[in-house]
Design an enzyme around this catalytic site. Structure first.
Site, short mmCIF file in Angstrom:
data_model
loop_
_atom_site.label_atom_id
_atom_site.label_comp_id
_atom_site.label_asym_id
_atom_site.label_seq_id
_atom_site.Cartn_x
_atom_site.Cartn_y
_atom_site.Cartn_z
N CYS A 1 6.70 -6.32 15.51
CA CYS A 1 6.28 -5.47 16.62
C CYS A 1 4.86 -5.87 17.00
CB CYS A 1 6.35 -4.00 16.22
SG CYS A 1 8.02 -3.51 15.76
N CYS B 1 7.01 -7.76 7.09
CA CYS B 1 8.16 -7.29 7.87
C CYS B 1 8.55 -8.40 8.84
CB CYS B 1 7.79 -6.02 8.64
SG CYS B 1 9.15 -5.36 9.62
N CYS C 1 1.65 -4.15 15.37
CA CYS C 1 1.71 -3.77 13.96
C CYS C 1 1.13 -4.85 13.06
CB CYS C 1 3.16 -3.48 13.57
SG CYS C 1 3.36 -3.16 11.81
N CYS D 1 -1.56 6.44 7.56
CA CYS D 1 -0.17 6.19 7.20
C CYS D 1 0.54 5.48 8.34
CB CYS D 1 0.51 7.51 6.91
SG CYS D 1 2.22 7.32 6.50
N CYS E 1 3.23 8.22 1.84
CA CYS E 1 3.73 7.20 2.77
C CYS E 1 4.06 5.96 1.94
CB CYS E 1 2.62 6.94 3.78
SG CYS E 1 3.07 5.76 5.03
N GLU F 1 0.83 -1.20 0.00
CA GLU F 1 0.00 0.00 0.00
C GLU F 1 0.87 1.25 0.00
OE1 GLU F 1 -3.58 -1.99 2.65
OE2 GLU F 1 -2.90 0.01 3.12
#
Ligand code: SAH
Ligand code: SF4
Length: 386
Positions: A128, A124, A131, A354, A117, A104
């Site tokens: 975290c 990833c 997230c 964002c 953004c 995105e």
């Protein structure tokens, strides 16, 4: 600024995608073809200032050279699966990259400023706890063409890539999906293209890399770029940060802040500040004592603080901070003398906050097949939410 990795040239089967090449890589490319160096600047302008995606329109390049280029290279942006426009002017792109994954990119207008953004990875690996991207796991790094391609696509969608076109993308933040420092070479090359005068010419004070703290890579960053830096801190002590941002166990807060400070102090211009991002989560890191501890921690570091209300998603039990707790948190930091802003939610109707790209990403990946079937020519689809 220097390049990070040597350029990969075309093999017999693959054409070189010129979209992702920095100016110095383009210079090498033309020299290896036995052509003049100045062709690099010309081609760079055609691609990034005039939005060219083919060689025929490059009128200041001879027909013979254009034919040579056509045979060896291409200008291939990633595919826009969907473009969604919010009533508040926010625009979100769902972008399909090679292999079928979807990332995105979000454009957020704010007065004279328009911030894009940008994503750096599919998924990833840093996981975290708050997230959505982390919950997806890591799929792959985006190529430089796929990263700068997001800027190209957004700028082009606003008519910016025409002579005299409106300058809509004024700022870029590497705060989309992924950890930019885990994809160092491609991110650095792309950020340098964003700032290059022959490309997008965005000021170095308006291009920001955001990291959760990959210290060894942050230690190298200053050799390659002079963009702004944001640190995703989210906690005032290691105990809490270990829970929220697991990479903290490897590179704890003191180490991270020292590295960030070295980066900022190494920049040629003075008065630059590190942006500290702090996602406020209800009853986790939002108490007044957290704010006071944060103020103490950052006492000698040149920072401004950006508070981000946690954006809930269904794989998480965390809750959004209350407005009261957020105000109290901000007040304490401001009383302690810190410039403290709160990131307002934008593009709610298209789920476009964002850095909080919650849009059920795995599901989107599956849905991309459906979109493709539905819109068989893979034409961008604009959905305007009223
Ligand atoms: N990997 C980089 C950049 C991408 S995340 C980083 O971590 O800095 C961009 C920002 O959005 C980070 O500050 C991140 O912590 C924050 N963020 C991620 N998920 C969020 C959520 N659900 N709600 C609010 N902020 C979130
Ligand atoms: Fe990765 Fe950043 Fe999400 Fe952490 S917050 S999992 S580093 S994208």
């Amino acid at each position: 600024m220097t390049d990070v990795a040597p350029q990969t040239l075309a093999t017999d089967t693959a054409k070189v995608n010129l979209l992702g090449l920095s100016e110095s890589k383009l210079v090498d490319f033309f020299e290896q073809m036995g052509e003049k160096r100045f062709r690099a600047a010309q081609v760079l302008k055609w691609i990034h200032q005039l939005g060219a995606d083919n060689f025929d329109e490059m009128s200041n390049i001879s027909k013979a050279l254009r034919e040579k280029l056509k045979a060896r290279c291409e200008i291939r942006p990633p595919q826009v699966l969907r473009q969604l426009d919010s009533t508040d002017g926010t625009r979100k792109f769902l972008i399909e990259v090679t292999g079928g994954s979807v990332v995105e990119t979000v454009y957020i207008p704010d007065g004279e400023r328009g911030t894009l953004c940008v994503s750096s990875q599919v998924g990833c690996s840093l996981d975290c706890s708050f997230c959505m991207t982390g919950k997806q796991g890591f799929n792959r790094d985006l190529t430089a063409a796929e990263i700068i391609g997001q800027v190209w696509i957004a700028a082009k969608s606003f008519g910016q890539l025409t002579a005299g076109g409106p300058r809509k993308v004024t700022n870029v933040v590497m705060m989309g999906m992924g950890e930019p420092l885990m994809n160092f070479d491609n991110v650095v090359d792309s950020m340098n293209l964003m700032m290059h005068d022959n490309a997008y010419g965005i000021s170095k004070r308006r291009v920001t890399l955001s990291t959760s703290g990959v210290v060894p890579q942050l230690d190298r960053l200053g050799e390659y770029t002079d963009a702004c830096l944001a640190i995703s801190l989210h906690a005032p002590n290691d105990e809490l940060r270990n829970e929220l941002v697991p990479i903290n166990k490897k590179y704890p807060i003191a180490m991270l802040l020292e590295s960030a400070q070295r980066y900022i102090e190494g920049l040629p211009d003075t008065h630059r500040k590190i942006t500290i991002e702090y996602t406020l989560i209800d009853h986790v890191n939002d108490r007044p004592e957290h704010a006071r501890e944060l103020a103490e921690l950052l006492r000698d570091v040149p920072v401004k603080i950006n508070l981000i209300p946690f954006n809930p998603f269904n794989l998480s039990n965390y809750k959004r901070v209350s407005n009261n707790a957020m105000r109290r948190f901000q007040d304490i930091l401001m009383q302690e003398g810190y410039i403290t802003t709160v990131r307002t939610t934008r593009g709610d109707d298209i789920d476009a906050a964002c850095g909080q790209l919650a849009g059920e990403v795995n599901d989107i990946t599956k849905r991309s097949q459906r979109y493709k079937a539905q819109f068989s020519q893979a034409e961008p689809v604009t959905i305007v939410n009223q």
